[in-house]
Design an enzyme around this catalytic site. Sequence first.
Site, PDB file in Angstrom:
ATOM      1  N   CYS A 167       0.816  -1.224   0.000  1.00  0.00           N
ATOM      2  CA  CYS A 167       0.000   0.000   0.000  1.00  0.00           C
ATOM      3  C   CYS A 167       0.844   1.267   0.000  1.00  0.00           C
ATOM      4  O   CYS A 167       0.371   2.331  -0.409  1.00  0.00           O
ATOM      5  CB  CYS A 167      -0.932   0.009   1.202  1.00  0.00           C
ATOM      6  N   HIS A 181      -4.024   7.134   1.203  1.00  0.00           N
ATOM      7  CA  HIS A 181      -4.259   5.777   0.703  1.00  0.00           C
ATOM      8  C   HIS A 181      -5.685   5.341   1.041  1.00  0.00           C
ATOM      9  O   HIS A 181      -6.187   5.611   2.141  1.00  0.00           O
ATOM     10  CB  HIS A 181      -3.240   4.828   1.362  1.00  0.00           C
ATOM     11  N   ASN A 220      -9.991  -0.943  -2.209  1.00  0.00           N
ATOM     12  CA  ASN A 220      -8.568  -0.699  -1.978  1.00  0.00           C
ATOM     13  C   ASN A 220      -7.777  -1.253  -3.163  1.00  0.00           C
ATOM     14  O   ASN A 220      -7.693  -2.468  -3.347  1.00  0.00           O
ATOM     15  CB  ASN A 220      -8.151  -1.388  -0.667  1.00  0.00           C
TER      16      ASN A 220
HETATM   17  O1  UT7 Z   1      -4.312  -1.435   2.701  1.00  0.00           O
HETATM   18  C1  UT7 Z   1      -4.225  -2.594   3.481  1.00  0.00           C
HETATM   19  C2  UT7 Z   1      -4.425  -2.272   4.873  1.00  0.00           C
HETATM   20  N1  UT7 Z   1      -5.652  -2.839   5.364  1.00  0.00           N
HETATM   21  C3  UT7 Z   1      -6.403  -2.120   6.158  1.00  0.00           C
HETATM   22  O2  UT7 Z   1      -6.121  -0.970   6.391  1.00  0.00           O
HETATM   23  C4  UT7 Z   1      -7.590  -2.787   6.808  1.00  0.00           C
HETATM   24  C5  UT7 Z   1      -7.687  -2.366   8.242  1.00  0.00           C
HETATM   25  N2  UT7 Z   1      -8.737  -3.074   8.961  1.00  0.00           N
HETATM   26  C6  UT7 Z   1     -10.034  -2.873   8.694  1.00  0.00           C
HETATM   27  O3  UT7 Z   1     -10.373  -2.073   7.841  1.00  0.00           O
HETATM   28  C7  UT7 Z   1     -11.052  -3.622   9.513  1.00  0.00           C
HETATM   29  O4  UT7 Z   1     -10.407  -4.324  10.547  1.00  0.00           O
HETATM   30  C8  UT7 Z   1     -11.919  -4.602   8.680  1.00  0.00           C
HETATM   31  C9  UT7 Z   1     -12.888  -3.803   7.802  1.00  0.00           C
HETATM   32  C10 UT7 Z   1     -11.042  -5.461   7.797  1.00  0.00           C
HETATM   33  C11 UT7 Z   1     -12.733  -5.524   9.566  1.00  0.00           C
HETATM   34  O5  UT7 Z   1     -13.551  -4.780  10.461  1.00  0.00           O
HETATM   35  P1  UT7 Z   1     -13.589  -5.146  12.013  1.00  0.00           P
HETATM   36  O6  UT7 Z   1     -14.664  -4.336  12.589  1.00  0.00           O
HETATM   37  O7  UT7 Z   1     -12.200  -4.934  12.531  1.00  0.00           O
HETATM   38  O8  UT7 Z   1     -14.007  -6.653  12.009  1.00  0.00           O
HETATM   39  P2  UT7 Z   1     -13.201  -7.921  12.568  1.00  0.00           P
HETATM   40  O9  UT7 Z   1     -12.052  -8.247  11.652  1.00  0.00           O
HETATM   41  O10 UT7 Z   1     -12.901  -7.757  14.003  1.00  0.00           O
HETATM   42  O11 UT7 Z   1     -14.285  -9.038  12.397  1.00  0.00           O
HETATM   43  C12 UT7 Z   1     -15.515  -8.970  13.077  1.00  0.00           C
HETATM   44  C13 UT7 Z   1     -16.417 -10.044  12.530  1.00  0.00           C
HETATM   45  C14 UT7 Z   1     -15.763 -11.413  12.465  1.00  0.00           C
HETATM   46  O12 UT7 Z   1     -16.726 -12.367  12.819  1.00  0.00           O
HETATM   47  P3  UT7 Z   1     -16.688 -13.048  14.264  1.00  0.00           P
HETATM   48  O13 UT7 Z   1     -15.331 -13.736  14.340  1.00  0.00           O
HETATM   49  O14 UT7 Z   1     -16.806 -11.919  15.237  1.00  0.00           O
HETATM   50  O15 UT7 Z   1     -17.834 -13.989  14.231  1.00  0.00           O
HETATM   51  C15 UT7 Z   1     -15.439 -11.563  10.994  1.00  0.00           C
HETATM   52  O16 UT7 Z   1     -15.423 -12.913  10.573  1.00  0.00           O
HETATM   53  O17 UT7 Z   1     -16.794  -9.697  11.198  1.00  0.00           O
HETATM   54  C16 UT7 Z   1     -16.588 -10.841  10.358  1.00  0.00           C
HETATM   55  N3  UT7 Z   1     -16.289 -10.382   9.005  1.00  0.00           N
HETATM   56  C17 UT7 Z   1     -17.247 -10.159   8.092  1.00  0.00           C
HETATM   57  N4  UT7 Z   1     -18.578 -10.252   8.149  1.00  0.00           N
HETATM   58  C18 UT7 Z   1     -19.269  -9.937   7.040  1.00  0.00           C
HETATM   59  C19 UT7 Z   1     -15.083 -10.127   8.456  1.00  0.00           C
HETATM   60  N5  UT7 Z   1     -15.245  -9.739   7.174  1.00  0.00           N
HETATM   61  C20 UT7 Z   1     -16.570  -9.754   6.927  1.00  0.00           C
HETATM   62  C21 UT7 Z   1     -17.359  -9.437   5.799  1.00  0.00           C
HETATM   63  N6  UT7 Z   1     -18.692  -9.545   5.900  1.00  0.00           N
HETATM   64  N7  UT7 Z   1     -16.811  -9.017   4.627  1.00  0.00           N
END
Ligand code: UT7
Length: 343
Positions: free
Chosen positions: A121, A270, A300
Site C-alpha cells: 500500500c 491511501h 482498496n
Molecule cells: O491497505 C491494506 C491495509 N488494510 C487495512 O487498512 C484494513 C484495516 N482493517 C479494517 O479495515 C477492519 O479491521 C476490517 C474492515 C477489515 C474488519 O472490520 P472489524 O470491525 O475490525 O471486524 P473484525 O475483523 O474484528 O471481524 C468482526 C467479525 C468477524 O466475525 P466473528 O469472528 O466476530 O464472528 C469476521 O469474521 O466480522 C466478520 N467479518 C465479516 N462479516 C461480514 C469479516 N469480514 C466480513 C465481511 N462480511 N466481509
Amino acid sequence: MVNAIITGTGFYVPPRVVTNDDLVREHGMETSDEWIQQRTGIRERRFAADGVGSADLGLAATEMAVADAGIEPRDLDMIIFATLSPEHCFPGSGVYLQDKLGLTAGDALRYVPCLDIRNQCSGFLYGTQVATALIRSGQHKRVLLVGAETHSHALDLSTRGRTVASLFGDGAGAVVFEASEEDRGVRGVWLGADGSHADVLSQPLWDISRFPFVEVDEQGVGHIPPSMLFAHMDGRTVFKHAVIKLAGALMQALGETRSTLEDIDLFMLHQANKRINEYVASKLNIPAHKVPHNIERYGNTTAATIPILLAEAQRDGTLQRGMRIALAAFGSGFTWGSAIIDW
Ligand code: UT7
C-alpha cells in the site's frame, strides 16, 4: 536546484463493476452491503477480466500519463512499477510494461531500465522517493511511476476469505516525474517500516526456507494450502497501527516542511478504509472537504490508490496548479510514508 515535478497523471480501472451484493450473489460470500459499507465505505470495486494482468492495467494508465505530460514512452529514462500483484514471481511487472509500451523493438526501441517496488500500500510513496532522488541527483530527467494491481485474480472470494476479499479491487495509476528548475514539485518524502508486524497482513504463497519451497507431489505438481495461497490479515491490528502511523507520517511531513494544516490544500490518503482516513482527519482537525475519497467506487487498489486519486482530482478540477498537497499511506510490512508536493 533541480526539482522533481509531476507533469502527467493517468489512471485506468477495468470496466467490470462488482458491487457488495455481487459478492453475495455471484460468489456466495456470506457478507452484506451494509456490513462492508459501514466498516469500510466501499460500495463497489472493479475486477479485471481473465487474461488481463497488472502490466495491462498499468499500460492504459501510463498511456494517459505520458500523453498528459506531452511526451512519448521512449522519452522515459526509467520505469518504476509498484505492485503486490505482479504477473509472475519474477521477472517483475516493469519489464512487461516496457515491452507493452513498444520500447523493445522497432523505431521506439529504447532499453529503459525497469525497477519493481514491493511495498504494497505504500509502494507509491516509496516509488516517489526513488523517482525524486533519481531526478534530484541528476541521474534521470523523466521517470515513470506506476502503481497497478490485479487483486481479484488472487482473492479467496468464498466466505473463508471475506475479511480480505471484500476490501480489494483492481486498477492502475501512473505519474510522470520530470526534472525542472521551477520552484515546485516534491518537497520531501518520509518513509518508515516495522518488520515485527510482517506477518499481520501477508500472502506467503511459499516458504523459501523449506526444501522444497512448496509441497510437490510425484508428478511434480506443487500444492499450496489456502492459508498460504491467499492473503490473510488481522484487520484490527492493521487498523490500530494504520491510524497511528498515518497521523504520525502526516505530522512529520508538515513539520519537516514547516507547513500548517491550513497550508495544505488536499490530503491524498491511501484508500484502505474510509473509516481509517476519517479517524485520522478528525484527530488532526483536517476538514473533510480536504480529504478526497474514491474507495466507495474502487475499494482498496493498494499501490494504485494515490495515483488514481491524483489523476481523477486533476481531471475533475479538485487538484489545481499552485496547490500544496500531502500524501500518506500505510500497509503491509508494515510500511508507511508521507510526502509533500507543490503541484
Ligand atoms: O491497505 C491494506 C491495509 N488494510 C487495512 O487498512 C484494513 C484495516 N482493517 C479494517 O479495515 C477492519 O479491521 C476490517 C474492515 C477489515 C474488519 O472490520 P472489524 O470491525 O475490525 O471486524 P473484525 O475483523 O474484528 O471481524 C468482526 C467479525 C468477524 O466475525 P466473528 O469472528 O466476530 O464472528 C469476521 O469474521 O466480522 C466478520 N467479518 C465479516 N462479516 C461480514 C469479516 N469480514 C466480513 C465481511 N462480511 N466481509
